[in-house]
Design a protein around this motif. Sequence first.
Motif, short mmCIF file in Angstrom:
data_model
loop_
_atom_site.label_atom_id
_atom_site.label_comp_id
_atom_site.label_asym_id
_atom_site.label_seq_id
_atom_site.Cartn_x
_atom_site.Cartn_y
_atom_site.Cartn_z
N ARG A 19 1.07 -1.08 0.09
CA ARG A 19 0.18 0.17 0.08
C ARG A 19 1.01 1.20 -0.12
O ARG A 19 1.78 1.42 0.84
CB ARG A 19 -1.02 -0.15 1.23
N ASN A 20 0.50 1.94 -0.99
CA ASN A 20 1.41 3.22 -1.21
C ASN A 20 0.80 4.45 -0.30
O ASN A 20 0.31 5.40 -0.82
CB ASN A 20 1.53 3.66 -2.57
N GLU A 21 1.05 4.10 0.98
CA GLU A 21 0.51 5.23 2.01
C GLU A 21 1.33 5.70 2.82
O GLU A 21 2.81 5.42 2.63
CB GLU A 21 -0.47 4.65 3.02
N LYS A 22 1.29 6.75 3.70
CA LYS A 22 2.32 7.58 4.51
C LYS A 22 2.52 6.28 5.73
O LYS A 22 1.85 5.95 6.24
CB LYS A 22 1.58 8.62 4.93
N PRO A 23 3.97 5.86 5.72
CA PRO A 23 4.26 5.06 6.72
C PRO A 23 4.25 5.49 7.97
O PRO A 23 4.46 6.85 8.13
CB PRO A 23 5.70 4.34 6.33
N GLY A 24 4.14 4.88 8.98
CA GLY A 24 4.26 5.30 10.53
C GLY A 24 4.66 4.35 11.33
O GLY A 24 4.67 3.12 10.93
N GLY A 26 4.17 1.14 13.16
CA GLY A 26 3.29 -0.13 13.10
C GLY A 26 2.70 0.06 11.89
O GLY A 26 1.75 -1.07 11.50
N ARG A 27 2.81 0.85 10.78
CA ARG A 27 2.05 1.10 9.86
C ARG A 27 3.18 0.94 8.45
O ARG A 27 3.91 1.69 8.38
CB ARG A 27 1.47 2.36 9.77
N PHE A 28 2.97 -0.05 7.61
CA PHE A 28 4.12 -0.33 6.67
C PHE A 28 3.48 -0.35 5.43
O PHE A 28 2.28 -0.43 5.35
CB PHE A 28 4.87 -1.88 6.85
N ARG A 29 4.31 -0.07 4.39
CA ARG A 29 4.00 -0.20 3.19
C ARG A 29 3.90 -1.54 2.30
O ARG A 29 3.52 -1.84 1.26
CB ARG A 29 4.56 0.83 2.10
N GLU A 30 4.55 -2.57 3.03
CA GLU A 30 4.41 -3.92 2.73
C GLU A 30 4.10 -4.84 4.01
O GLU A 30 4.99 -4.54 5.10
CB GLU A 30 5.72 -4.16 2.17
N PHE A 31 3.29 -5.53 4.10
CA PHE A 31 3.02 -6.39 5.09
C PHE A 31 2.29 -7.87 4.47
O PHE A 31 1.56 -7.73 3.38
CB PHE A 31 1.84 -5.87 6.12
N VAL A 32 2.22 -8.69 5.32
CA VAL A 32 1.96 -10.31 4.63
C VAL A 32 0.45 -10.23 5.35
O VAL A 32 0.06 -10.00 6.49
CB VAL A 32 2.74 -11.25 5.47
N GLN A 33 -0.26 -10.72 4.47
CA GLN A 33 -1.93 -11.07 4.77
C GLN A 33 -1.97 -12.64 4.65
O GLN A 33 -1.34 -13.20 3.70
CB GLN A 33 -2.74 -10.38 3.84
N CYS A 34 -3.09 -12.98 5.24
CA CYS A 34 -3.43 -14.34 5.20
C CYS A 34 -4.89 -14.50 4.89
O CYS A 34 -5.69 -14.03 5.83
CB CYS A 34 -2.81 -15.20 6.11
N ASP A 35 -5.44 -15.02 3.86
CA ASP A 35 -6.77 -14.83 3.40
C ASP A 35 -7.22 -16.23 3.16
O ASP A 35 -6.46 -17.31 2.76
CB ASP A 35 -6.97 -14.17 2.06
N ALA A 36 -8.62 -16.60 3.44
CA ALA A 36 -9.38 -17.78 3.05
C ALA A 36 -10.60 -17.15 2.46
O ALA A 36 -11.21 -16.50 3.14
CB ALA A 36 -9.49 -18.49 4.22
N ASP A 37 -11.16 -17.83 1.23
CA ASP A 37 -12.27 -17.31 0.52
C ASP A 37 -13.09 -18.64 0.00
O ASP A 37 -12.41 -19.45 -0.36
CB ASP A 37 -11.79 -16.24 -0.42
N THR A 38 -14.18 -18.43 -0.03
CA THR A 38 -15.11 -19.32 -0.89
C THR A 38 -15.77 -18.45 -1.85
O THR A 38 -16.64 -17.80 -1.74
CB THR A 38 -16.17 -20.28 -0.02
N VAL A 39 -15.44 -19.01 -3.12
CA VAL A 39 -16.05 -18.32 -4.45
C VAL A 39 -17.31 -19.14 -5.10
O VAL A 39 -16.76 -20.40 -5.06
CB VAL A 39 -15.24 -17.87 -5.38
#
Lengths: 489, 489
Positions: free
Chosen positions: B116-121, B123-136
């Motif tokens: 995310r190209n946002e203002k870092p601060g 605990g607020r990063f521009r790159e971070f790891v997410q873990c998702d699960a979805d049913t489509v």
Amino acid sequence: MSEPVRPEARSPRGFVDRRARDLVAERRILTAVSAVYERYGFEPLETGAFEYADALGKFLPDADRPNEGVFALQDDDEQWMALRYDLTAPLARFAAQNWETLPKPFRRYAFGPVWRNEKPGPGRFREFVQCDADTVGSARPEADAEIIAMAAEGLQAAGLPAGSAVLKINNRKLLNGLMAAAGVADDAQKLAVLRAVDKLDRLGPDGVRLLLGEGRLDESGAFTKGAGLNAAAAERVLAFTAAGVGGRSETLTKLADVVGGSAEGDAGLAELEAIDRALTGLGVGVDRAVIEPSVVRGLEYYTGPVFEAELLLQTTDEKGQPIRFGSVGGGGRYDDLVARFTGQPVPATGFSFGVSRLASALRAAGRDLAAEVRGPVVVIAFDQSRMADYFQVAGELRGAGVPAEVYLGASGMKAQMKYADRRLSPAAVIIGEDELAAGTVTIKDLDLGRELSSKVTDNAAWREQRPGQQTIARTEMVAAIRKILDARA
Amino acid sequence: MSEPVRPEARSPRGFVDRRARDLVAERRILTAVSAVYERYGFEPLETGAFEYADALGKFLPDADRPNEGVFALQDDDEQWMALRYDLTAPLARFAAQNWETLPKPFRRYAFGPVWRNEKPGPGRFREFVQCDADTVGSARPEADAEIIAMAAEGLQAAGLPAGSAVLKINNRKLLNGLMAAAGVADDAQKLAVLRAVDKLDRLGPDGVRLLLGEGRLDESGAFTKGAGLNAAAAERVLAFTAAGVGGRSETLTKLADVVGGSAEGDAGLAELEAIDRALTGLGVGVDRAVIEPSVVRGLEYYTGPVFEAELLLQTTDEKGQPIRFGSVGGGGRYDDLVARFTGQPVPATGFSFGVSRLASALRAAGRDLAAEVRGPVVVIAFDQSRMADYFQVAGELRGAGVPAEVYLGASGMKAQMKYADRRLSPAAVIIGEDELAAGTVTIKDLDLGRELSSKVTDNAAWREQRPGQQTIARTEMVAAIRKILDARA
């Protein structure tokens, strides 16, 4: 969501989606290799995807123009940043940035995607996963030996059987010594010689001899200009490349005859001798690591020992023709990369392999690590009003460690069974009113069904027999499913 | 390497280097959660880092301008591509692209970095790891229930003890029904109401009442304009948000009183009832999942049930003050995201959590998953001419599964011991001439040394005693090291 034009569902060229089978294979490789690297005392490190462009440097083999080969963009403070094209440049930046506080030598391994803004092609992606291990802060050849031994063990742990891959070791200093001995001082001529040597595998000594001399006409009629060495110098180079036969010490003796005497050649020989001794101490024999003077490696940042992991297993192409798979990884010593930042020399050495490429090599060698990726047990949604019961059954299976799910689509029985089959489910669980009343479940062995369906052609007989279908007490469900799973394990 | 200006060794703002401790914790979380997700029949999927900008859509909560919030660049065919900002948009693209060949419903999980190209601060990063699960491909509320149950189980497997986190469930349709019941038709007013409700945690009912009406003056004297509801409508909204007390069915009964009767409200209630039943079937009680009408969720693409995982454990800030950690993940149903590509409605639901955030939550809750990250056994490089012997010793330890390395720096004994200590090595192995001649090794228990050094202040006495140092037969080395490791396990 009132967009007038629908976007097309496609990903940018050279970026691929990887599904279960590929991912399971890659994860197994990374888990096995990480365990080996950690046993060697290497700690994990992950750096960010972006580096400032100036920190990355211009070390890509095929990129002479600025920003060529990388994905670069300007940050809001106008600075150029680029996605890493390998894991070595970010390590050099990290080591320089944290040098004072790191334990020295600093050993780390890393895996993650790297990005190259190149023309994609078959098997050539713009994003791929690399796995690296490096030691920063040790000038000792033993550090190279350790990396080589670890690479050999890592590849074996990843699934390459003993004897199926070999680490080939050379030394840039030896190559430089050879150039001195052959009277090559000009950089362009040096490059032409290295390129000729690099083609030994493909063209053989006669082809390389032509490329070392005036040049070579290939079958298509195209002429490649040669390096312009005289006959004696060319023979010396060929003798050098031919020295990689026999044991490591034998090769070293032969090499001493060709390049010994030049200061750089002698330094290179001494390093290789120390590597040989350390490898022997580590129990790495010539079946796993040899000295091979024809190894060059493309990256220009290497300064000393270079190594390449080659797959020896015979593999076949799509037409069934035997092919050499070639290199699955490589590395070497790069003593100047950290000094770019600090001005202080910080010696470093490392090894890198492409994870997908190794997975392909394993597959080509008939070792598909993910061939057995299975689907979950599917609990058939027989009666809409009984969903909570079905969930309970699925939960029971999961509680016993068996992957399971309730069918959640809108289709009827037949489509549900087809779905289970398509997911490679080992079994389906069917619970109708009868089963609910009697406290039973009906289990369909889909593995058996798939096996038999290739043999039985008479549909009526098939339905009659209902092969692999059984109705049993609910309390025996888990045990019955386990039996089906174990039968195909 | 003749660059006149040295680049500075630093990474772009908002991008961090993660070392062993963080990575070990994150990998343990991902391994544990993946195992749970696979037990639920979800298959892994990884898509590329880049998507075409039009495929990503503009669903970031804080980004109204084009390209705002993402890292975008133009490909050489002039098309704009951008790094993914979450894992949901790429899944929607993948599902649309492969819809015909996928088993339906399609269940997948994924983890990987998002940008995310946002203002870092802090605990607020521009790159971070997410873990998702979805049913489509399933419109059933049971698909939401399954995701909720799996999220609860996943968080528990990741290390959150039972009772320390709760899934809070709401339904956008209920919120819409409430708006209808409260006479809110205008989009801006609706947004103001949702924002007011979202602040219930922080401001309490009285504060929210002001924000639902004319507005609220905070302690700093700043005035926030309210939603402009009349008193009766505001009370109705507050009654709605207050309904989340007691069991799930109790809450549903209360909610029926407030929003029942509107078509959308009734549809939302029916979905929540089905979710409640399925959760009960899955054995998920109110200790793990409740219906909480004040949950809103920022992303505008949600269309039905929404959920949020909240950490209940009391944690403390740097000053030792108790704080609420808040949300560690969330998700919901997004039935229109795939239709953007295909034009066909494809229902979908999913849950996502930030891996580093969950790791922080676990650390804050006193569950540091990586506190025990240890260094390797260090074989001291006592005599330069004996390196091959040292390598053999290290190899022996590794063969027994014990991480080990030979010191490969250029420093003397004292610095080598300091290095071993700094790496949190459990032990050092010292082999001098005496040991080599006698077939022995000297082992120094560094764990014990660290423990004692905090107690002993007399340097001379310390040297005299040599605590934890023993010289033993080489054949007993592995057993002795194991004993040291086991003592601190």
